[in-house]
Design a protein around this motif. Structure first.
Motif, short mmCIF file in Angstrom:
data_model
loop_
_atom_site.label_atom_id
_atom_site.label_comp_id
_atom_site.label_asym_id
_atom_site.label_seq_id
_atom_site.Cartn_x
_atom_site.Cartn_y
_atom_site.Cartn_z
N GLN A 96 -7.78 4.68 -0.21
CA GLN A 96 -7.69 6.10 0.10
C GLN A 96 -9.05 6.76 -0.01
N SER A 97 -9.77 6.46 -1.09
CA SER A 97 -11.08 7.06 -1.29
C SER A 97 -12.05 6.67 -0.18
N ARG A 143 -11.23 5.81 2.98
CA ARG A 143 -10.77 6.14 4.33
C ARG A 143 -10.55 7.63 4.56
N GLU A 144 -10.08 8.35 3.55
CA GLU A 144 -9.68 9.74 3.76
C GLU A 144 -10.86 10.68 3.57
N SER A 145 -10.70 11.88 4.10
CA SER A 145 -11.80 12.84 4.12
C SER A 145 -12.12 13.35 2.72
N SER A 146 -13.32 13.88 2.59
CA SER A 146 -13.73 14.44 1.30
C SER A 146 -13.05 15.77 1.03
N ALA A 147 -12.24 16.26 1.95
CA ALA A 147 -11.51 17.52 1.74
C ALA A 147 -10.23 17.31 0.92
N ARG A 148 -9.87 16.06 0.63
CA ARG A 148 -8.64 15.85 -0.13
C ARG A 148 -8.77 16.51 -1.51
N THR A 149 -7.66 16.99 -2.03
CA THR A 149 -7.71 17.78 -3.26
C THR A 149 -6.86 17.19 -4.38
#
Length: 537
Positions: A26-27, A29-35
């Motif tokens: 997840q870290s 692949r996913e965007s840095s906008a995840r909260t």
């Protein structure tokens, strides 16, 4: 309190390895906008009611509830039955804005719950599947109906992440709306809190609208949250809401109530506006109305329905599974009086949590309404009043003043700040000698100005981590993310309430112990005023 281990397949070491691998991917692949994923490094694989089980086998009590989406908790039987009913029927799952039996049942149930003054003359617009699109639709609606463009919104607000909704929120950078003061006790913008602070907030709004030199033309609408959630769990006073309703009605300004998070029993009434008895012109609804699935609508007075066909649309506004789940959820909350139960349980939780303000100076305030609860963490500091500000030795306090006499006046020293512009006779008011309500011969007394302690976001984050270690999921919000938020499902049991309170109290104690030993602001605990630790809910 130890986190319970589940009987999931595989050894504990294998389960942890599976979870860590998923989190690593997840870290990457996913965007840095995840909260949420940053503060809650868990991988849910099963859930029921209040409980979530992670891929590593650990179980948690979930007081985040999908940011308030899960009114009935995870996978409630009536929700699953409704979803299976649609799947097994062979009905289409996405139909744009076509009429279906599922949609008809949803609208019928929804309208049966609305404030009576709105239900009899209501129209509904299905929007894109998030609350922020419903906010966009509401703003577009009132601008079309009034022919005006301006919007009134409030400090601390959160209405979504799309452009128009974000512009009306408290963190907006490119300001295109008129920002008004939202009344609150602990951090009152006028330093008063209570009825006096709410009166000044209302008077500011009224003056701004009626002053021909204010620079604020008559707006298209006013949008407000009956309880500010992301703003720090701040309930609006009922009298202030009624004042806003009168103020807008008298000036033909449509009033938009954003009930995305407060609706469907969350605050102890089916809709949060029901506490004050007001009828908004527009209601923005999402989260719980979809029964855990994406759904958003606006409901509004029929005389505002001046749109042309296609004026607002969205590909996924015909989500049949969400409508079926929503119908089941709305009916279950209504039939089982879960709003009333939320009021009872919320009162119990607020009362018990208020004890923390007496025990720990780092707990500045406890507030909320129903099962929408916030605990604000602060950094205690030495008394910041000077001898001159404190007044003469032995000077009597002001009975029922905004510091000593209203709920929520916690964790803050009092500064006597000279004669103040009180709203008139009554607590916290000031009037000149000879004026009705004022003193006849004695000198005027200063109006207290409350100075809360600074927010403590690091401590709040530490409490959240300690909660997670103990198997409790909580959210952070408010100014500087210093408010620990509780949004448990309305189906939480009495025993689960006790478990949540025990784990939260234990987590706060652990975080405070670490703060006093290692934190940047440690020292002796301040003694509290005996009357200053009441909940504001």
């Amino acid at each position: 309190m130890a986190v319970t281990e589940s009987m999931a397949g595989g050894t504990p070491g294998e389960a942890r390895a599976v979870q860590e691998g998923i989190l690593r991917r997840q870290s990457a692949r996913e965007s840095s906008a995840r909260t949420y994923a940053r503060a809650l490094p868990i991988v849910p694989v099963r859930a029921r009611g209040l409980t979530i089980e992670g891929a590593d086998g650990r179980r948690y009590l979930d007081c985040l509830s999908g940011a308030g989406t899960l009114a009935l908790g995870h996978n409630h039987p009536v929700v699953l039955e409704a979803i299976r009913g649609v799947l097994d029927s062979g009905a289409p799952l996405s139909v744009l804005d076509l009429a279906t039996p599922v949609k008809d049942a949803f609208v019928t149930e929804l309208f049966s719950t609305l404030p009576p003054g709105l239900a009899a003359h209501a129209r509904v617009q299905f929007c894109g599947p998030a609350g922020t699109d419903a906010v966009e639709a509401a703003l577009k609606l009132v601008r079309t109906a009034t022919g005006r463009s301006g919007v009134l919104a409030f400090t601390g607000a959160y209405h979504g992440m799309t452009a128009g909704a974000l512009a009306a929120s408290g963190g907006a950078q490119d300001v295109r709306v008129t920002r008004l003061p939202y009344p609150q006790d602990y951090r009152c913008p006028f330093g008063l809190g209570g009825p006096s602070g709410a009166e000044l907030a209302a008077r500011w709004t009224e003056t701004l609208l009626d002053d021909p030199k204010s620079g604020v033309p008559l707006p298209a609408g006013m949008i407000l949250e009956p309880v500010q959630g992301e703003g720090g769990v701040i309930p609006a006073p009922d009298d202030w809401l009624r004042r806003m309703r009168r103020l807008t009605a008298d000036r033909s300004i449509p009033l938009i109530a954003d009930e995305v998070q407060t609706g469907v029993g969350r605050t102890g009434a089916f809709w949060a506006v029901d506490h004050s008895g007001i009828t908004p012109d527009v209601m923005v609804l999402s989260k719980a109305i979809g029964g855990s699935l994406p759904l958003a609508v606006i409901v509004y007075r029929d005389d505002l329905d001046t749109w042309q066909p296609g004026a607002h649309a969205g590909t996924f506004r015909g989500n049949q599974l969400a409508m079926a789940a929503g119908t089941a959820t709305l009916a279950y909350v209504r039939e089982n009086a879960l709003a009333e139960r939320a009021a009872t349980l919320g009162s119990r939780m607020l009362t018990q949590l208020a004890d923390l303000t007496r025990e720990y100076a780092w707990v500045g305030d406890v507030r909320g309404r129903g099962l929408m609860i916030g605990i604000e963490l602060v950094n205690p500091e030495p008394d910041r009043t000077t001898p001159a500000e404190r007044g003469p030795a032995g000077a009597p306090g002001i009975p029922d003043d905004p510091v000593a006499g209203h709920p929520g006046a916690t964790g803050a020293p009092t500064i006597l700040d000279g004669p103040g512009p009180g709203p008139g006779p009554g607590p916290g008011a000031w009037a000149a000698p000879g004026v009705p309500g004022g003193p006849t011969s004695a000198p005027t007394r200063p109006v207290p100005r409350r100075v809360p302690y600074p927010a403590a976001p690091e401590l709040a984050a530490a409490v959240q981590r300690e909660c997670l270690r103990r198997g409790l999921i909580v959210e952070l919000g408010g100014r500087h993310a210093s408010v620990v938020r509780l949004l448990p499902p309305l189906t939480i049991s009495d025993e689960q309430v006790t478990a949540v309170l025990d784990r939260l109290t234990d987590a706060i104690a652990a975080a405070v112990r670490h703060q006093t030993t290692h934190g940047p602001t440690h020292g002796p605990r301040r003694q509290r005023r005996p009357d200053s630790a009441q909940p504001t809910g």
